[in-house]
Design a protein around this motif. Structure first.
Motif, PDB file in Angstrom:
ATOM      1  N   ARG A 162       0.916  -1.033   0.068  1.00  0.00           N
ATOM      2  CA  ARG A 162       0.106  -0.210  -0.141  1.00  0.00           C
ATOM      3  C   ARG A 162       0.773   1.241  -0.007  1.00  0.00           C
ATOM      4  N   LEU A 163       1.856   1.306   0.893  1.00  0.00           N
ATOM      5  CA  LEU A 163       2.925   2.402   0.723  1.00  0.00           C
ATOM      6  C   LEU A 163       3.517   2.503  -0.612  1.00  0.00           C
ATOM      7  N   THR A 164       3.662   1.439  -1.462  1.00  0.00           N
ATOM      8  CA  THR A 164       4.260   1.570  -2.622  1.00  0.00           C
ATOM      9  C   THR A 164       3.305   2.455  -3.549  1.00  0.00           C
ATOM     10  N   ARG A 165       2.134   1.980  -3.414  1.00  0.00           N
ATOM     11  CA  ARG A 165       1.241   2.488  -4.145  1.00  0.00           C
ATOM     12  C   ARG A 165       0.642   3.923  -3.787  1.00  0.00           C
ATOM     13  N   ASP A 166       1.669   4.417  -2.798  1.00  0.00           N
ATOM     14  CA  ASP A 166       1.152   5.843  -2.304  1.00  0.00           C
ATOM     15  C   ASP A 166      -0.202   5.956  -1.923  1.00  0.00           C
ATOM     16  N   GLU A 167      -0.784   5.111  -1.002  1.00  0.00           N
ATOM     17  CA  GLU A 167      -2.117   5.230  -0.737  1.00  0.00           C
ATOM     18  C   GLU A 167      -2.219   5.866   0.529  1.00  0.00           C
ATOM     19  N   ALA A 168      -3.023   6.740   0.905  1.00  0.00           N
ATOM     20  CA  ALA A 168      -3.338   7.579   2.175  1.00  0.00           C
ATOM     21  C   ALA A 168      -3.487   6.845   3.297  1.00  0.00           C
ATOM     22  N   PHE A 169      -2.881   7.233   4.354  1.00  0.00           N
ATOM     23  CA  PHE A 169      -3.017   6.670   5.914  1.00  0.00           C
ATOM     24  C   PHE A 169      -3.196   7.536   6.746  1.00  0.00           C
ATOM     25  N   ALA A 170      -3.643   6.990   7.730  1.00  0.00           N
ATOM     26  CA  ALA A 170      -3.837   7.806   9.157  1.00  0.00           C
ATOM     27  C   ALA A 170      -2.983   6.942  10.233  1.00  0.00           C
ATOM     28  N   TRP A 171      -2.322   7.814  11.188  1.00  0.00           N
ATOM     29  CA  TRP A 171      -1.661   7.277  12.296  1.00  0.00           C
ATOM     30  C   TRP A 171      -2.809   7.083  13.215  1.00  0.00           C
ATOM     31  N   ARG A 172      -2.725   5.889  13.822  1.00  0.00           N
ATOM     32  CA  ARG A 172      -3.836   5.383  14.906  1.00  0.00           C
ATOM     33  C   ARG A 172      -2.775   5.073  16.231  1.00  0.00           C
ATOM     34  N   LEU A 173      -3.261   5.619  17.200  1.00  0.00           N
ATOM     35  CA  LEU A 173      -2.949   5.078  18.673  1.00  0.00           C
ATOM     36  C   LEU A 173      -3.289   3.685  18.840  1.00  0.00           C
ATOM     37  N   SER A 174      -2.456   2.912  19.319  1.00  0.00           N
ATOM     38  CA  SER A 174      -2.709   1.431  19.595  1.00  0.00           C
ATOM     39  C   SER A 174      -2.789   1.336  20.992  1.00  0.00           C
TER      40      SER A 174
END
Length: 279
Positions: free
Chosen positions: A131-143
C-alpha cells in the motif's frame, strides 16, 4: 504554579452565545484567583479554518471585555511540535498506519448511529509495504493494546474533575481510554488530530485548569492516556454545563446559531448578553 486556563476556539465560523458562555466561564475563573487566561486558536484543520473567522473571534472576545496573555498561540504555526510527538510515539511502537477510509469504517452503520470505537491494528508487513508503494493515504492511529502494555495497564490513570460531566461525574475520575478505541492522531488531509494537539498545547502553555463544556468530558479519558504516554502533566478539569437555546438544543455552528456579530448588529449590549447567560 500559577492558575492558568484557556479558551481555544477553532476559526471555522463565527462565535455564538455558547462560545461566549464558555469563554466567560474560563475568563472569570482566572480573574477570580488572579490567574492567567490564555487564548489559543486551534486552526489545524486547514480545510475549514479561515483568517476572517480568526479576526472575528478576536473582535468578539474584545467586545465581551476579555483580555488574554500574549502572544496568541496558533496551532498551524507549531506543526513541528506535533510531528515530533508522532515520531516519538511511532519509534516506540505506539501508533500504526491505518489505510481504512471513512467510507469503509461506516459500512454497516446506520446514518443515525454513532461510530463505534475503532479496534484494529497494523496490517501485515507485506500488505502495508504494498500500500505504501502505491502511495495510498493513511492515518496514524494510537494502539491501545501497545499503550496498555507500555504503561502496565490503565488502572493508575486518573484525573480530577472540579466541575461535572454529563452524568454528574466529579472528583477523582478513573480514566477509561478504551472507550475511545484506537483514535486517529494524524492524517494527511487535516494533519495532526485534536487530541494530540490539545494535550501538547496545554502542557507547553502551562495550563493548570482545563475549563470547557461537558460535551468534551469523554475526551479527557483519552487525553489522560496521551499525557501519560508523552510524559506530560495532567491539568485539573472543570467541565461546565452547555448553554441551550429556546428549542432545548445546545448552540452550535452547524445549526447556524445566532452569532455574537448578529447580536451586536441587533443592538444587544454586552451587559444584556452577560445577564442573559448568567454573568
Amino acid at each position: 504554579m500559577v492558575f492558568a486556563t484557556r479558551f481555544a476556539p477553532s476559526p471555522t465560523g463565527h462565535l455564538h452565545r455558547g462560545h461566549a458562555f464558555s469563554a466567560l466561564t474560563a475568563f472569570e475563573a482566572a480573574r477570580a484567583v488572579r490567574g492567567r487566561f490564555i487564548l489559543r486558536i486551534e486552526d489545524i484543520d486547514a480545510t475549514r479554518s479561515r483568517p476572517e473567522y480568526e479576526a472575528a473571534i478576536l473582535e468578539d472576545l474584545t467586545w465581551l471585555g476579555l483580555n488574554w496573555d500574549q502572544p496568541v498561540r496558533r496551532q498551524s504555526e507549531h506543526l513541528s511540535d506535533y510531528h515530533a510527538a508522532i515520531d516519538d510515539l511511532r519509534e516506540r511502537g505506539l501508533v500504526y498506519r491505518c489505510f481504512r477510509t471513512r467510507k469503509e469504517l461506516d459500512i454497516g452503520r446506520a446514518p443515525h448511529e454513532p461510530q463505534a470505537p475503532f479496534e484494529g491494528g497494523p496490517l501485515p508487513c507485506h500488505e502495508e509495504a504494498e500500500r505504501l508503494t502505491r502511495d495510498e493515504a493513511f492515518a496514524w492511529r494510537l494502539s491501545l493494546a501497545a499503550a496498555k502494555e507500555a504503561l502496565g495497564g490503565f488502572e493508575t490513570l486518573t484525573f480530577i474533575e472540579e466541575g461535572a460531566g454529563p452524568d454528574g461525574e466529579a472528583g477523582p475520575i478513573a480514566a477509561r481510554p478504551e472507550t475511545a478505541g484506537d483514535i486517529v492522531l494524524a492524517r494527511k488531509d487535516v494533519g495532526v488530530a485534536y487530541h494530540l494537539a490539545v494535550v501538547l498545547d496545554d502542557a507547553l502553555q502551562d495550563v493548570t485548569h482545563v475549563i470547557r463544556g461537558e460535551d468534551l468530558f469523554e475526551a479527557a479519558h483519552i487525553q489522560r492516556l496521551l499525557q501519560a504516554l508523552l510524559g506530560l502533566p495532567t491539568p485539573t478539569y472543570r467541565h461546565h454545563r452547555l448553554l441551550m437555546g429556546a428549542d432545548g438544543k445546545r448552540y452550535a455552528k452547524r445549526d447556524k446559531a445566532q452569532t455574537l456579530r448578529e447580536l451586536r448588529a441587533a443592538g444587544v449590549t454586552v451587559a444584556a448578553l452577560r445577564a442573559e447567560i448568567g454573568f
